[in-house]
Design a protein around this motif. Sequence first.
Motif, short mmCIF file in Angstrom:
data_model
loop_
_atom_site.label_atom_id
_atom_site.label_comp_id
_atom_site.label_asym_id
_atom_site.label_seq_id
_atom_site.Cartn_x
_atom_site.Cartn_y
_atom_site.Cartn_z
N GLY A 43 2.49 11.79 -10.98
CA GLY A 43 1.37 12.30 -11.76
C GLY A 43 0.46 11.21 -12.27
N LEU A 44 1.05 10.07 -12.63
CA LEU A 44 0.25 8.93 -13.11
C LEU A 44 -0.68 8.42 -12.00
N ILE A 45 -0.15 8.32 -10.79
CA ILE A 45 -0.98 7.87 -9.67
C ILE A 45 -2.08 8.88 -9.38
N GLN A 46 -1.74 10.16 -9.37
CA GLN A 46 -2.74 11.19 -9.07
C GLN A 46 -3.86 11.22 -10.09
N SER A 47 -3.52 11.05 -11.36
CA SER A 47 -4.53 11.19 -12.41
C SER A 47 -5.30 9.90 -12.69
N SER A 48 -4.64 8.75 -12.58
CA SER A 48 -5.26 7.50 -13.02
C SER A 48 -5.51 6.47 -11.92
N PHE A 49 -4.84 6.62 -10.77
CA PHE A 49 -4.99 5.63 -9.71
C PHE A 49 -5.17 6.32 -8.35
N PRO A 50 -6.09 7.27 -8.25
CA PRO A 50 -6.24 8.03 -6.99
C PRO A 50 -6.64 7.16 -5.80
N GLU A 51 -7.20 5.98 -6.06
CA GLU A 51 -7.67 5.13 -4.96
C GLU A 51 -6.52 4.59 -4.11
N ILE A 52 -5.27 4.69 -4.60
CA ILE A 52 -4.16 4.18 -3.79
C ILE A 52 -3.28 5.31 -3.24
N LEU A 53 -3.76 6.55 -3.33
CA LEU A 53 -2.97 7.68 -2.86
C LEU A 53 -2.68 7.62 -1.36
N GLU A 54 -3.53 6.96 -0.60
CA GLU A 54 -3.30 6.87 0.85
C GLU A 54 -2.05 6.05 1.18
N ASN A 55 -1.57 5.28 0.20
CA ASN A 55 -0.36 4.48 0.40
C ASN A 55 0.90 5.16 -0.15
#
Length: 462
Positions: A236-248
């Motif tokens: 959830g932290l990645i989805q909400s605050s760091f979406p630019e690295i979701l491809e990894n």
Amino acid sequence: MNSININPKILEEYKMKLFKELVKSVWYEEIEKIEEIPIKVLGDSEIDKFDNETIINLMRVIMGLDPTDKFDNSLVEMLNESINLKEINTPIISIIKQACKHCDKNSKEGACLIKNKHSNCNETNTCNACGECISKCSLGAISDKIQFIPMVNLLKEETCPVYAIVAPAFVGQFGTEATPGKLRTALKKVGFEDMIEVALAADMLTAKEAYDYCDHMKNHEDGYYITSCCCPIWVGLIQSSFPEILENVSPSVSPMIACGRAIKILNPNAKVVFIGPCIAKKKEATIEDIKDAIDFVLTFKELEEIFNALEINPSELEEENRVEASYSGRVYARAGGVSKAIQLSAERINKDIKFIPQLFAGVKDCKDGLQKVINKEIDATFIEGMGCVGGCVGGPKRILNVEEGTKNVNEYSENTKIETPFDNLNVLQFLTAMGIKKVESLGEKEEEQILKIFSRDIKNSK
């Protein structure tokens, strides 16, 4: 209204005492005693420290209901509402606002930042149920809803099989003599059809993630891979605050979701209850694209009170033991375990694979660490994140301290000669029963059954 300078977390203490008594009354069908529970458990003097509205809303949270501003219904009427719930609605964590006027912080200048922060999270549906607000509320007025009462009829009427799936962190939580086999017997006494270790699903996901890692690194030699296994706070932290690295980020569900889905494929009439140390799993179970897997969630502390109420001592029961998971699946419970598990399997797939793990544990460490990843300050190829310090053994609803929980998990993990999912015949048997012919099939990204059970669209789901 005067503020009260009383024991920290007093409402949390009340909550578990009231829950234990409510379980007794509902389980033994002594419904007429429900109205008497607050007085019986707390006494007039304790209730008078707060007010009737606060205690009623505490009872509602215990029943899995939202707090209310209307107090026309009796506790029996509220109980009937709870028993008829088919699912627990969000928000998972509620604020008993009537209690706030009794807090000593109420007399200080300025609004309560903890209350305001959580209210905003609930209103915007951005609460990931990490438990931070619960831990910081001095009275215990911010509280997660307990989901046991809505499942009582399912357990007692036996109209459908109800499976308990236990988090890998369960080892030793209910006593040093409460072996996995004895815990299975205890859960059957509560009405569960069987107990399945989620570590078995972790085994399956370990193989899938290892194949995904090898494939990702083949196409991104200087890149990194972020696991989505286990922790909903991390995802959830990645989805909400760091979406630019979701491809990894790996497109995998958690072991909890995979385990629930697998059980329901093999038995479509089954209901599944996850039991673990984590509040965030209650929220994860409600996420739209994966809510098909889990019907209810209990914490270790809640199960402990259920056992106490029903006078079930797992340590004294007969063994019903069986080996389900490998070292790799079992070690998921502690920080660094996911990395170790996937490294072992990745090296089975490709003995020359480059694997440099990096662990972040605790919400602050995860936030700081992800920013370092973005800034390219970390030399790692595999990144694991856990919302709790120590990993799942450090969950807010654990019974043991982190050190003891970690020790138990390490001993249990090392107490098997099965090292990886590739060595575990249970994995192959489970997969075959679901129409997946071999463990190696977990590396086939477009296989329909693999997608159905083990995958999700991490970029477009929250």
